[in-house]
Design an enzyme around this catalytic site. Structure first.
Site, PDB file in Angstrom:
ATOM      1  N   VAL B  37       0.979  -1.100   0.528  1.00 56.48           N
ATOM      2  CA  VAL B  37      -0.091  -0.077   0.200  1.00 56.48           C
ATOM      3  C   VAL B  37       0.967   1.279   0.027  1.00 56.48           C
ATOM      4  CG1 VAL B  37      -0.993   1.266   1.261  1.00 56.48           C
ATOM      5  CG2 VAL B  37      -2.378  -1.012   1.042  1.00 56.48           C
ATOM      6  N   HIS B  38       1.888   1.347   0.285  1.00 62.70           N
ATOM      7  CA  HIS B  38       2.728   2.853   0.833  1.00 62.70           C
ATOM      8  C   HIS B  38       3.659   2.754  -0.513  1.00 62.70           C
ATOM      9  CE1 HIS B  38       1.570   2.378   5.162  1.00 62.70           C
ATOM     10  NE2 HIS B  38       2.085   3.193   5.043  1.00 62.70           N
ATOM     11  N   HIS B  39       3.993   1.524  -0.784  1.00 63.34           N
ATOM     12  CA  HIS B  39       4.731   1.770  -2.380  1.00 63.34           C
ATOM     13  C   HIS B  39       3.313   2.446  -3.192  1.00 63.34           C
ATOM     14  CE1 HIS B  39       6.644  -0.342  -5.960  1.00 63.34           C
ATOM     15  NE2 HIS B  39       7.649   0.338  -4.713  1.00 63.34           N
TER      16      HIS B  39
END
Lengths: 296, 189
Positions: B37-39
């Site tokens: 998700v952060h990527h």
């Protein structure tokens, strides 16, 4: 192997997975309890150990995973000469699929290039099997579920090393303490170390994990390694890293060291870190594939 | 130990009042978000939910489908430091008020907590049942194509137990323990 034996074997392995995921072994529970009594009332460390303790009970009572990261699935299997290891592996794979459907295991097997999750924990290298033959007439299966958080903080050092020193017991001790320092709260502490002195890079790590099959309260048969284990425990627990890295008196619950021969040019110290959620169980099986005895 | 009650969405004022060492119980909606998700957010993809005032939980739960919905079987925190390259950006761009995880985070995130008014909340690592017990309901899921552990799960929680280990005033328990433990262990070497 007859069909009925394979059916019974699958049921036994499913039960082994369920218990490993949800029921912390007795020796680890005892170590957590002992740790609780040595933290100051009202401290973050005491709070962490209280929550851990409560979590252990809840997981056991509900037959649900102690930790959501049900980790790398590692089977260590000893079989009599002539035993069909191929059928064992195929049956264990079915048991893993079933355990994943039941929620004893998380969907944890991801293609390293595409990022696709296989959804059933099966894929190249998953689960892992270490087979050994022995002269006994029964099968011994030990299962470890090793979470990613603790696996990520494992370390391997090559001696001599500019900070850690030379190829002697002091260099080894420093390498282990360095691993503790680097792990901090990232691998859920208080942790347990499996260490291998020597071997090559692959066998060193592998043997360090084998050390984790020993119970926390055993005594090393090698006196010098036993003394090293004690020194590591004493020094690591003085570090003040504490449970979860919150500060406190309990950084490690155990340290188990073994050795392998090396080639003259190499000297590795391999350290596998196991979190407090030390999911390890084992069984012996009878000739029909049923569970005969629980080992931890 | 006094317990601070916090609801989501949270305000900057509520977060600024928290200090390292505070025990907090969070009630309301949490979104899980970890490595993938952060990527994606870092690559500029728009989040499928409004993150304003919300808290992101670094967690890959065990979910099982039952009666057309999802039931959470285990949901402890995952190691947060892997999001260190991205977290500050998510704090800056999406108006989150904090993250829950384990193991703490580094200087970029600590600076972002200070600048944008966020906290790092530490859940007890490995305590997946205690955490799951405080999840009343799984309200939904997004980005399931990332696989279940990496998806964005919408969790309705009640009194979710955490400790503030990085606050919006530059305080970090992790930095303190790292420095003091390095002093001790290095003295043994």
């Amino acid at each position: 192997m007859s069909t009925s034996t394979a059916v019974s074997l699958q049921a036994s392995l499913l039960e082994l997975i369920r218990k490993t995921s949800s029921d912390l072994p007795k020796d680890v529970v005892n170590a957590v309890q002992a740790a609780k009594s040595t933290e100051e009332d009202g401290s973050n460390a005491a709070y962490a150990l209280d929550v851990i303790s409560c979590n252990v009970d809840m997981a056991r009572d509900a037959s649900q995973p102690i930790c959501q990261d049900t980790g790398t699935i590692i089977f260590n299997v000893h079989t009599p000469v002539g035993y069909d290891q191929i059928i064992f592996e195929e049956t264990a794979i079915e048991a893993v699929k079933e355990a994943t459907e039941k929620g004893y295991l998380r969907q944890n097997s991801v293609d390293s290039v595409t990022g696709k999750n296989s959804g059933n924990n099966i894929g190249p290298g998953s689960p892992i099997f270490h087979f050994h033959q022995w002269r006994k007439d029964y099968v011994d299966v030990r299962l470890m579920l090793k979470g990613g958080g603790c696996e990520n903080v494992g370390a391997q050092f090559s001696l001599p090393h500019p900070k850690l020193g030379g190829r002697d017991m002091k260099g080894v001790e420093n390498a282990i303490l360095e691993a503790v320092l680097l792990a901090q709260g990232k691998g859920c502490g208080p942790g347990i170390l499996g260490v291998c002195i020597g071997g090559d890079r692959a066998s060193g790590y592998s043997f360090s994990k084998e050390q984790l099959l020993r119970t926390l309260d055993d005594t090393n048969k090698d006196e010098e390694l036993g003394a090293l284990e004690e020194r590591i425990m004493e020094k690591a627990n003085k570090s003040g890293i504490g449970p979860m890295g919150f500060g406190g008196n309990n950084t490690l619950l155990g340290c188990k060291v073994g050795k392998q021969n090396r080639v003259p040019a190499s000297f590795y110290v391999s350290i596998s870190y196991m979190c407090w959620a030390f999911r390890r169980q084992g069984v012996t099986l009878d000739a029909e594939g049923a569970i005969n005895e629980w080992l931890y | 130990m006094a317990v601070v009650e916090l609801s989501t969405p949270a305000t900057e004022e509520q977060i600024r009042a928290l200090k390292v060492g505070d025990t907090v119980e969070i009630t309301g909606l949490l979104y899980t978000g970890r490595d993938a998700v952060h990527h994606r957010l870092h690559n500029g993809e728009k989040p499928p939910v409004d993150l304003n005032g919300m808290i992101i939980y670094h967690c890959g739960p065990v979910m099982v489908e039952e009666n057309g919905g999802y039931v959470c079987k285990a949901a402890g925190p995952t190691t947060s430091i892997r999001e260190e390259p991205y977290q500050w950006e998510v704090m800056r761009d999406h108006g989150i008020r904090g993250v829950i995880g384990k193991g703490g985070m580094g200087p970029k995130t600590l600076a972002a907590c200070q600048e944008y008014g966020c906290c790092y909340f530490h859940a007890i690592g490995g305590a997946a049942q205690v955490c799951a017990d405080r999840i009343e309901k799984v309200l939904g899921v997004d980005w399931m194509d990332l696989g279940s552990p990496e998806a964005i799960w919408h969790l309705q929680v009640v009194k979710f137990p955490v400790i503030v280990t990085m606050d919006s005033h530059g305080g970090s328990l992790h930095k303190e323990v790292q420095e003091s433990s390095a002093d001790v262990l290095n003295s043994f070497m």
